[in-house]
Scaffold this active site. Structure first.
Site, PDB file in Angstrom:
ATOM      1  N   LYS A  54       0.823  -1.208   0.000  1.00 55.29           N
ATOM      2  CA  LYS A  54       0.000   0.000   0.000  1.00 55.29           C
ATOM      3  C   LYS A  54       0.866   1.271   0.000  1.00 55.29           C
ATOM      4  O   LYS A  54       0.453   2.308  -0.501  1.00 55.29           O
ATOM      5  CB  LYS A  54      -0.903   0.051   1.240  1.00 55.29           C
ATOM      6  CG  LYS A  54      -1.744  -1.182   1.546  1.00 55.29           C
ATOM      7  CD  LYS A  54      -2.758  -1.516   0.514  1.00 55.29           C
ATOM      8  CE  LYS A  54      -3.883  -2.414   0.951  1.00 55.29           C
ATOM      9  NZ  LYS A  54      -3.595  -3.829   1.119  1.00 55.29           N
TER      10      LYS A  54
HETATM   11  C1  LIG Z   1      -4.207  -4.952   0.702  1.00 52.83           C
HETATM   12  C2  LIG Z   1      -3.407  -6.191   0.668  1.00 52.83           C
HETATM   13  C3  LIG Z   1      -3.689  -7.202  -0.247  1.00 52.83           C
HETATM   14  C4  LIG Z   1      -4.856  -7.132  -1.195  1.00 52.83           C
HETATM   15  O1  LIG Z   1      -4.687  -6.137  -2.164  1.00 52.83           O
HETATM   16  P1  LIG Z   1      -5.912  -5.666  -3.058  1.00 52.83           P
HETATM   17  O2  LIG Z   1      -5.424  -4.518  -3.841  1.00 52.83           O
HETATM   18  O3  LIG Z   1      -6.983  -5.274  -2.089  1.00 52.83           O
HETATM   19  O4  LIG Z   1      -6.316  -6.825  -3.876  1.00 52.83           O
HETATM   20  C5  LIG Z   1      -2.849  -8.290  -0.281  1.00 52.83           C
HETATM   21  N1  LIG Z   1      -1.814  -8.419   0.572  1.00 52.83           N
HETATM   22  C6  LIG Z   1      -1.527  -7.472   1.490  1.00 52.83           C
HETATM   23  C7  LIG Z   1      -0.395  -7.676   2.414  1.00 52.83           C
HETATM   24  C8  LIG Z   1      -2.304  -6.321   1.561  1.00 52.83           C
HETATM   25  O5  LIG Z   1      -2.007  -5.376   2.451  1.00 52.83           O
END
Ligand SMILES: *Cc1c(COP(=O)(O)O)cnc(C)c1O
Length: 476
Positions: free
Chosen positions: A115
């Site tokens: 993120k």
């Molecule tokens: C948010 C997240 C995901 C999922 O990502 P999306 O974009 O919602 O599909 C997978 N792994 C981790 C560690 C995350 O923080």
């Protein structure tokens, strides 16, 4: 570039307005009016991550952010990462059919999850646009764990932003919670909600749907409903392609992505629309397998959330799927609005077989259980001494079993640092991975948690209370 809503009846916006709006007025999500072409890939070879990022994203922001400002914002965003490569690519052997397998490490940012790649940029873009306009916003977001801390880190202490992050009480890991609740910035509010992540996400959507409230408090979004997040994620698909190209004869590459809200993999799909030679996009889910079922049967059907060792994917409704549906339905906003209305009302909706065929021509989807992910953490560690986090392990488990052309290399995305999920790693390997130095005292810091009921009134009241205090502070 103009941005249109997936539900077809919201105003068409420019980049800065789409950035601040988050969700469109008609409940839809913004998408660019068309997909611009990537710059020629040969021109990007040998460039730094930030240089590639500017080149790839420029058509999306051109005309709204001056070039030199954008270059500085991008450069600052990625200088917060622990490696100069930003998102390094690591070889991991071969898949079952003998294709080269790689892991793209997306977790070297300040809060240790992918993120950060988008949010470090989005926080700075907010700052730029709000300063230009002399406005402030209140960011309201829902988190299954990682978005919250990444968003908080991206906007902490920024003058023009307040942030309220809703997280499901008791359903995020201790590290995840502490990364949100130990930030000592007065504009940051971490809010425990009695409910699941989907409840939190619904509350955020409902607050945005309350247009009077949204305008009153100037709500802004950091969830992957915000287009700018998807935009920033397109970059690392291009970088991974280039970094793996030297050792490979085939032009094409398959990406395998641990998926929850469908935001990450949607960025891969966008990269493909822009001309990146992607063979297949593989959705990897844990036991919360609504996407696997959807891509198999064409029916999207809600089931209860099962807690797993990969909690950031413990969700049952994948918001960003709406963007893909808009595209495969020929950008027919009314058709999307009808489909989503049926889904909301019945908890289930189906797409026609021709649409399913179209989806399946580009996507595969598989789900694996916790035991399989654990076994992969073990086998990868034994083979390479690389420690995978459980989300990344779900994707590697799926990737290792993929069929298809052995000449097409497979790149799995590693979305979190293993130290973010120490319990799952300890269960697999018998030791707890260490937090990087900048977080090593996380468990000594004091926590500040706020609470809200699982109701729109409760959340709106909480947001209003913080807003009035920050307005008073800025009046003073
Ligand atoms: C948010 C997240 C995901 C999922 O990502 P999306 O974009 O919602 O599909 C997978 N792994 C981790 C560690 C995350 O923080």
């Amino acid at each position: 570039m103009k941005y249109v809503s997936t539900r077809g009846s919201a105003p068409v916006l420019g980049f800065a307005d789409a950035l601040l709006a988050g969700l469109a007025d008609d409940g839809g999500l913004y998408l660019p009016e068309f997909w611009p072409a990537l710059p020629p890939l040969e021109e990007l070879r040998g460039c730094s991550y930030s240089e590639i990022a500017v080149a790839v994203m420029w058509p999306f922001v051109q005309g709204e952010v001056p070039r030199d400002v954008f270059e500085n914002i991008v450069h600052d965003s990625y200088s917060t990462f622990e490696t100069d490569q930003v998102c390094p690519l690591v070889p991991l052997g071969r898949t079952a059919v003998g294709a080269d397998l790689y892991v793209l490490e997306l977790f070297h940012g300040p809060t240790l999850a992918f993120k950060d790649v988008a949010l470090q940029l989005v926080g700075r873009l907010f700052d730029y646009v709000l300063t230009q306009r002399n406005e402030r916003i209140c960011i309201l977001g829902a988190t299954s764990g990682d978005t919250g801390s990444a968003a908080i880190d991206a906007v902490r202490d920024r003058e023009r932003v307040d942030i309220c992050i809703l997280f499901p009480h008791g359903r995020v890991s201790d590290v995840q919670r502490r990364q949100m609740t130990t930030v000592a910035a007065s504009n940051v509010h971490a809010v425990a909600v009695e409910g699941t992540f989907d409840d939190c996400q619904d509350l955020v959507k409902a607050a945005f749907g309350d247009t009077a409230f949204r305008d009153e408090v100037h709500l802004g979004a950091v969830n992957s409903i915000n287009w700018a997040r998807v935009m920033a994620q397109i970059v690392y698909y291009v970088v991974a392609y280039l970094d793996s190209a030297e050792d490979n004869t085939s032009d094409e590459v398959t990406f395998c992505v641990p998926t929850g809200n469908f935001g990450n993999i949607l960025a891969g799909w966008a990269a493909k629309q822009m001309g990146l030679p992607i063979d297949r996009l593989v959705v990897a889910s844990n036991r919360n397998d609504i996407l696997t079922r959807f891509f198999t049967t064409g029916q999207m059907q809600i089931q209860g959330v099962v807690p797993t060792t990969s909690p950031s994917m413990d969700i049952q409704v994948s918001s960003n799927l709406e963007r893909l549906l808009f595209e495969v339905l020929g950008r027919d906003g009314q058709a999307v609005a009808d489909l989503m209305a049926t889904f909301r009302a019945d908890g289930s909706v189906s797409v026609d077989l021709d649409i399913l065929d179209q989806l399946r021509s580009e996507f595969d989807a598989h789900s694996v259980d916790d035991a399989t992910a654990t076994a992969v953490i073990q086998s990868v560690y034994e083979r390479t001494s690389l420690v995978l986090d459980p989300h990344s392990a779900v994707a590697v488990a799926v990737a290792e079993q993929l069929g298809g052309d052995p000449r097409v290399r497979v790149i799995t995305l590693a979305t979190a640092h293993p130290a973010k999920f120490p319990d799952a790693v300890e269960e697999a390997l018998g030791f707890r991975p260490e937090l990087p130095a900048h977080l090593s005292d996380l468990f000594e810091r004091s926590e500040r948690i706020e609470h809200a009921q699982n109701s729109l009134e409760s959340v709106e009241a909480l947001v209003r209370s913080h807003l009035s205090s920050s307005l008073r502070a800025s009046d003073a």
